[in-house]
Design an enzyme around this catalytic site. Structure first.
Site, PDB file in Angstrom:
ATOM      1  N   SER A 154       0.838  -1.206   0.000  1.00 31.09           N
ATOM      2  CA  SER A 154       0.000   0.000   0.000  1.00 31.09           C
ATOM      3  C   SER A 154       0.863   1.242   0.000  1.00 31.09           C
ATOM      4  O   SER A 154       1.993   1.240   0.502  1.00 31.09           O
ATOM      5  CB  SER A 154      -0.887  -0.003   1.254  1.00 31.09           C
ATOM      6  N   TYR A 167      -1.273  -0.397   9.844  1.00 34.01           N
ATOM      7  CA  TYR A 167      -1.453  -0.804   8.447  1.00 34.01           C
ATOM      8  C   TYR A 167      -0.178  -0.552   7.639  1.00 34.01           C
ATOM      9  O   TYR A 167       0.259  -1.388   6.853  1.00 34.01           O
ATOM     10  CB  TYR A 167      -2.630  -0.014   7.874  1.00 34.01           C
ATOM     11  N   LYS A 171       2.048  -3.342   5.786  1.00 31.65           N
ATOM     12  CA  LYS A 171       2.128  -3.323   4.324  1.00 31.65           C
ATOM     13  C   LYS A 171       3.563  -3.215   3.808  1.00 31.65           C
ATOM     14  O   LYS A 171       3.916  -3.841   2.800  1.00 31.65           O
ATOM     15  CB  LYS A 171       1.272  -2.186   3.769  1.00 31.65           C
TER      16      LYS A 171
END
Length: 300
Positions: A154, A167, A171
Site C-alpha cells: 500500500s 497498516y 504493508k
C-alpha cells in the site's frame, strides 16, 4: 505482444476474494481460464465475524459464466485452516500455480489512541496472513518448478498515511518479504511481485468522495495483478495501480559519500547534501549491492 494472457490449466488461490479487489481478481483469473479458489473469511472490515456467503457468491458468479471455482472460508492467520485450504485444492486439482495474497483488515486510529491489540491484529492478517499461505504452497511450487505470487502492499506502507501506523508497518513488511522470496524462488521459476492498489472497496468507501470512488473501481487494478501473476511477469516489482494508472515504485539509494574511517556526527551533518544527492541513485536488486558500493567507495 498480441497474445492474450491465459491461465488455462492453472490453479489460482485468491485470499480475501469475497468482495472488492479480491473478487475482481478472482473473476478475471477465471475468465482467463484459471481454476480459482475463492478464499474469504467473510468478516467485517475490522476482521470481526465470519461467513462463507461472500466467497460462495463469487464462486456462483464464476460458475454461471462457465468457469471453475471453489469457495473456502478459512482465516489466513489460522494454521489448520490454511493447511486444509491447500490440501483441498491439491486433492481437487493437483497443483497450485498462483497465490494472490489480498486479505486484509483496517483498524485506523492515531498512534496515541491505538491499542496494541489494534496493531497486532492488523499485522497478523496482512503479514502473517500472507506468510502462512505462502509457506503452505512454497514446496508445491518448488516441486512444480513454477509459481507466481502477488502480495498486496500500500501507499501507506511506502509513503505513510495519518492514522495508519499499524497498516503501514504491515504493508511495508510485505515488500521486505518479497525482496528475499524473489531471490530464493528464482531457481525454481517462482516469481513474486507486489501490487499497491488504490480502489473503491469496503476499506476505502469512507475515505473518498463518491465522484472519486466512481473512477476507482477494483477492476481498474486487476489487470496489473493478472500481468504480475502471468508466466512472463516480472520478479520483485512493486506495481502501483488505480483509476487506470499504473506505475513502478522503487526503494532507491543514493551514491552517498565516503567520510573516512571514524567519521564524526559533524562530518555527516556537513556532508549531508552530498550524502543525499539524488544524482546517480539506484534501485538495488539485493542487499549485497549496498555492501559492494561501500567496499568500492572505501577502496576508491
Amino acid at each position: 505482444m498480441s497474445d492474450d494472457i491465459r491461465f488455462d490449466g492453472q490453479v489460482v488461490i485468491v485470499t480475501g476474494a469475497g468482495g472488492g479487489l479480491g473478487r475482481s481478481h478472482a473473476l478475471e483469473f477465471a475468465r482467463r481460464g484459471a481454476k480459482v479458489v475463492v478464499n474469504d473469511l467473510g468478516g467485517s472490515v475490522d476482521g470481526s465475524g465470519g461467513s462463507s456467503a461472500a466467497a460462495e457468491a463469487v464462486v456462483a458468479e464464476i460458475t454461471k459464466a462457465g468457469g471453475e471455482a471453489i469457495a473456502d472460508g478459512a482465516s489466513v492467520t489460522n494454521d489448520a485452516g490454511v493447511a486444509a485450504l491447500v490440501e483441498r485444492t491439491m486433492a481437487k486439482w493437483g497443483r497450485i500455480d498462483v497465490l494472490i495474497a489480498n486479505a486484509g483488515i483496517l483498524r485506523d486510529k492515531s498512534f496515541s489512541k491505538m491499542e496494541m491489540s489494534d496493531f497486532a491484529s492488523v499485522v497478523d492478517v496482512h503479514l502473517v496472513g500472507t506468510v502462512k499461505p505462502l509457506k503452505a504452497v512454497w514446496e508445491i511450487m518448488k516441486t512444480q518448478n513454477y509459481g507466481r505470487i502477488v502480495v498486496t502492499t500500500s501507499s501507506t506502507g511506502l509513503y505513510g498515511n495519518f492514522g495508519q501506523a499499524n497498516y503501514g508497518a504491515a504493508k511495508l513488511s510485505l515488500v521486505g518479504l518479497m525482496n528475499t522470496i524473489k531471490l530464493e524462488g528464482a531457481k525454481n521459476d517462482i516469481r513474486i511481485n507486489a501490487i499497491s492498489p488504490v480502489a473503491a472497496t469496503r476499506m476505502t468507501e469512507n475515505l473518498m468522495p463518491p465522484e472519486m470512488l466512481a473512477k476507482l473501481g477494483p477492476e481498474q487494478v486487476t489487470p496489473g495483478v493478472v500481468y504480475l501473476a502471468s508466466k512472463d511477469g516480472p520478479n520483485g516489482a512493486i506495481l502501483t495501480a488505480g483509476a487506470g494508472v499504473f506505475s513502478l515504485a522503487q526503494i532507491t539509494e543514493t551514491e552517498g559519500a565516503y567520510l573516512g574511517q571514524g567519521a564524526s556526527a559533524e562530518a555527516v551533518r556537513d556532508k549531508w547534501a552530498e550524502i543525499t544527492d539524488p544524482a546517480g541513485r539506484e534501485a538495488y536488486t539485493g542487499g549485497h549491492m549496498q555492501t559492494q558500493k561501500f567496499m568500492r567507495k572505501l577502496n576508491g
